[in-house]
Design a protein around this motif. Structure first.
Motif, PDB file in Angstrom:
ATOM      1  N   ILE A 256      13.840 -27.119 -27.461  1.00 33.85           N
ATOM      2  CA  ILE A 256      13.762 -28.339 -26.639  1.00 33.85           C
ATOM      3  C   ILE A 256      15.139 -28.693 -26.095  1.00 33.85           C
ATOM      4  O   ILE A 256      15.308 -29.001 -24.913  1.00 33.85           O
ATOM      5  N   GLN A 257      16.127 -28.646 -26.971  1.00 35.46           N
ATOM      6  CA  GLN A 257      17.494 -28.994 -26.591  1.00 35.46           C
ATOM      7  C   GLN A 257      18.004 -28.066 -25.493  1.00 35.46           C
ATOM      8  O   GLN A 257      18.698 -28.505 -24.569  1.00 35.46           O
ATOM      9  N   ARG A 258      17.647 -26.799 -25.602  1.00 34.36           N
ATOM     10  CA  ARG A 258      18.088 -25.833 -24.597  1.00 34.36           C
ATOM     11  C   ARG A 258      17.444 -26.123 -23.242  1.00 34.36           C
ATOM     12  O   ARG A 258      18.103 -26.074 -22.208  1.00 34.36           O
ATOM     13  N   ILE A 259      16.153 -26.447 -23.254  1.00 39.25           N
ATOM     14  CA  ILE A 259      15.434 -26.672 -21.990  1.00 39.25           C
ATOM     15  C   ILE A 259      15.807 -28.017 -21.365  1.00 39.25           C
ATOM     16  O   ILE A 259      16.179 -28.090 -20.194  1.00 39.25           O
ATOM     17  N   LEU A 260      15.721 -29.099 -22.159  1.00 40.09           N
ATOM     18  CA  LEU A 260      16.016 -30.426 -21.615  1.00 40.09           C
ATOM     19  C   LEU A 260      17.506 -30.614 -21.347  1.00 40.09           C
ATOM     20  O   LEU A 260      17.899 -31.414 -20.493  1.00 40.09           O
ATOM     21  N   GLY A 261      18.322 -29.889 -22.081  1.00 33.35           N
ATOM     22  CA  GLY A 261      19.764 -29.977 -21.858  1.00 33.35           C
ATOM     23  C   GLY A 261      20.248 -29.084 -20.735  1.00 33.35           C
ATOM     24  O   GLY A 261      21.427 -29.120 -20.365  1.00 33.35           O
ATOM     25  N   LEU A 262      19.324 -28.291 -20.176  1.00 32.67           N
ATOM     26  CA  LEU A 262      19.685 -27.356 -19.103  1.00 32.67           C
ATOM     27  C   LEU A 262      20.310 -28.044 -17.894  1.00 32.67           C
ATOM     28  O   LEU A 262      21.336 -27.587 -17.389  1.00 32.67           O
ATOM     29  N   PRO A 263      19.732 -29.162 -17.395  1.00 34.05           N
ATOM     30  CA  PRO A 263      20.368 -29.823 -16.243  1.00 34.05           C
ATOM     31  C   PRO A 263      21.804 -30.255 -16.524  1.00 34.05           C
ATOM     32  O   PRO A 263      22.663 -30.172 -15.648  1.00 34.05           O
ATOM     33  N   THR A 264      22.080 -30.707 -17.767  1.00 34.92           N
ATOM     34  CA  THR A 264      23.435 -31.133 -18.112  1.00 34.92           C
ATOM     35  C   THR A 264      24.387 -29.951 -18.141  1.00 34.92           C
ATOM     36  O   THR A 264      25.481 -29.988 -17.575  1.00 34.92           O
ATOM     37  N   SER A 265      23.986 -28.873 -18.830  1.00 36.32           N
ATOM     38  CA  SER A 265      24.851 -27.705 -18.923  1.00 36.32           C
ATOM     39  C   SER A 265      24.928 -26.943 -17.615  1.00 36.32           C
ATOM     40  O   SER A 265      25.949 -26.342 -17.282  1.00 36.32           O
ATOM     41  N   LEU A 266      23.851 -26.988 -16.851  1.00 34.87           N
ATOM     42  CA  LEU A 266      23.786 -26.248 -15.586  1.00 34.87           C
ATOM     43  C   LEU A 266      24.507 -26.976 -14.458  1.00 34.87           C
ATOM     44  O   LEU A 266      25.271 -26.385 -13.705  1.00 34.87           O
TER      45      LEU A 266
END
Length: 420
Positions: A256-266
Motif C-alpha cells: 500500500i505504501q509503495r502504491i499510494l506513496g508513488l505520487p510523492t516519490s515520483l
C-alpha cells in the motif's frame, strides 16, 4: 523573471522524467516480485527499510540540507565532507550498538527472521548518508539531469538484483541484498561531479568544517530532531504492525505504501528538490518566497487531485489483478489511507520552506506533534484492541489533520512573517 520560471519548469521536467522512469521500473516488476516473494518477505524488508531510513535520515545530522545555502563553493564542498565524515562515525557507532545489544534489538523489533541481516544495517546507513550529501551538492549545482539518471540507475540495479535473487530463492535476503547493491551504484555515479573538481576538493580542511558546523548548528540541534520525529512517525507504523498484528499484514501495508506513496516519490520529491533551490533564490532576491510557494502548491494540486480520485475507485480491483489474489486485502486497506497520502503529497515538498528560512523550531514543533499523535494512536488502538480497519481509520484521520496544519503554517513562513 519569465526565464527563471521557464528554468524552474525545465528542471522539474528533468527530474520528473528521470523519476518517472526510475519509479516505472520497480512498479513494472512488482507483479513479478509479489509472485517470487511472500507478504512475510516484504514485511521483513519493510522492517529493514524502516530502521535504515529512520537512522539514515539523521546520518549527516542534517548538515546536508545546508549544502545549498552558502554563497561560496568552498564552503559547500566542506559541508559535503563534513556530512560524509559524520555519517561514517554514526554508522560505526550503530554497528557497535548492534554487536552489544543484538538480542535486545531483535526483541524490540519483534521479528527473529531479520537476524544476521541486522549487521548490514550500518552499511546501508552509511550509503544513505553519502547519497544525501552528494544529492544536495548536485542540487546546488543544478545537475538535475545527472540526479535523474542516478535515480534510474538506482532502481534499475535494485530491480535486476531483487528479481535475480528471487529466482534463486533467497527469500527476504534477496530483497535486502538488492537494496544494498542499488546504493553502491547510485553513490558512485553522483560522486563524479564532486571528484572531478580536484582544485575544490583540495580546499577541504578540518578547520573550515568545524567553522561551518558551528555556523549551521541549527541543523543538528533542531532540524535533525524534526526530521527524526517525522521519519519515525511515518515508519513507526511498520514496527507497530509487526508487533501487534503480523509480519504478513506488514507486508500488505508495505505494498500500500509503495502504491499510494508513488505520487510523492515520483513527482512530489522531484518538485520539492527544484523548489528548494528556486525558493532559496527567490528568498535571497525578494526576502520572501510566497510566489514560488503558491505556484508549487497549485502544481501539486493539479497533479494530485485526479490521481487520488481515480485511485479511490480502482485501487482494490487493480491490486488483485496486478499483484495476485494473495495481495487483495491490501486494496481494501488502501482506501482508508488515501486522504493521508494525498495531504502528505502536498505537504512534504512544501515543508522544505522551513529549511530555507531557517525556521527549524517551527518544523521541530510540528514534527514532534506528529510523532506524539502517532504514538498516542498506537497506544489507544493497542489498549482497546481495535481491529485493523478501525486502526487505519483513526490513523488516517488524525495524521491527515496534522499535514493540513503544516500546509497553513508553511504558507505563513513563505511570506517571511514568522519569527525564528
Amino acid at each position: 523573471m519569465k526565464k527563471s520560471g521557464s528554468t524552474y519548469n525545465k528542471n522539474i521536467l528533468k527530474l520528473l522524467t528521470g523519476t518517472t522512469l526510475a519509479q516505472a521500473i520497480p512498479i513494472a516488476i512488482s507483479p513479478i516480485l509479489t509472485r517470487l516473494y511472500t507478504p512475510e518477505d516484504f514485511g521483513v524488508l519493510a522492517l529493514f527499510i524502516a530502521i535504515t531510513t529512520v537512522v539514515g535520515t539523521i546520518a549527516n545530522l542534517r548538515y546536508e540540507l545546508a549544502i545549498v545555502l552558502p554563497k561560496k563553493e568552498e564552503n559547500a564542498v566542506n559541508l559535503v565532507a563534513l556530512s560524509i565524515l559524520i555519517s561514517s562515525v554514526i554508522s560505526l557507532l550503530f554497528m557497535l550498538l548492534i554487536i552489544i545489544c543484538y538480542e535486545d534489538i531483535i526483541y524490540l523489533i519483534g521479528n527473529d527472521e531479520i537476524g544476521n541481516w541486522l549487521y548490514t544495517i550500518p552499511i546501508a546507513i552509511f550509503f544513505i548518508g553519502i547519497f544525501n550529501a552528494l544529492n544536495y551538492y548536485n542540487t546546488r549545482l543544478e545537475n538535475f539531469g545527472l540526479i535523474a539518471k542516478v535515480k534510474v540507475l538506482k532502481t534499475l540495479s535494485l530491480s535486476i538484483f531483487q528479481m535475480l535473487f528471487g529466482y534463486l530463492k533467497f527469500g527476504f535476503g534477496g530483497l535486502i541484498g538488492g537494496q544494498l547493491i542499488s546504493h553502491i551504484f547510485s553513490n558512485g555515479k553522483l560522486a563524479l561531479s564532486l571528484f572531478k573538481n580536484k582544485v575544490l576538493i583540495q580546499k577541504i580542511n578540518i578547520k573550515q568544517m568545524i567553522k561551518l558546523a558551528v555556523r549551521y548548528k541549527r541543523f543538528p540541534l533542531i532540524t535533525m530532531w524534526a526530521s527524526f520525529a517525522n521519519t519515525l512517525s511515518q515508519h513507526s507504523i511498520t514496527f507497530f504492525l509487526s508487533l501487534i498484528y503480523s509480519t504478513s499484514l506488514l507486508g500488505q501495508y508495505s505494498l500500500i505504501q509503495r502504491i499510494l506513496g508513488l505520487p510523492t516519490s515520483l513527482i512530489g520529491r522531484s518538485i520539492g528538490q527544484v523548489f528548494l533551490q528556486k525558493a532559496t533564490s527567490e528568498k535571497n532576491i525578494r526576502g520572501n518566497a510566497k510566489k514560488i510557494y503558491v505556484s508549487t502548491l497549485m502544481k501539486l494540486l493539479v497533479i494530485s487531485l485526479p490521481i487520488f480520485t481515480i485511485m479511490f475507485f480502482v485501487i482494490e480491483d487493480l491490486i488483485r489483478f496486478v499483484f495476485g489474489e494473495e495481495w487483495g486485502i491490501a486494496g481494501v486497506y488502501a482506501k482508508y489511507l488515501l486522504p493521508l497520502f494525498f495531504l502528505r503529497f502536498l505537504a512534504t515538498p512544501l515543508s522544505l520552506i522551513n529549511i530555507i528560512f531557517e525556521r527549524q523550531k517551527i518544523d521541530l514543533i510540528w514534527q514532534s506533534s506528529l510523532l506524539i499523535s502517532t504514538v498516542l494512536i498506537f497506544i489507544f488502538c493497542w489498549l482497546y484492541k481495535l481491529n485493523i480497519y478501525t486502526f487505519f481509520t483513526v490513523y488516517s484521520v488524525i495524521i491527515s489533520f496534522n499535514y493540513f496544519i503544516i500546509l497553513i503554517v508553511t504558507y505563513q513562513v513563505s511570506k517571511n512573517k514568522t519569527k525564528k
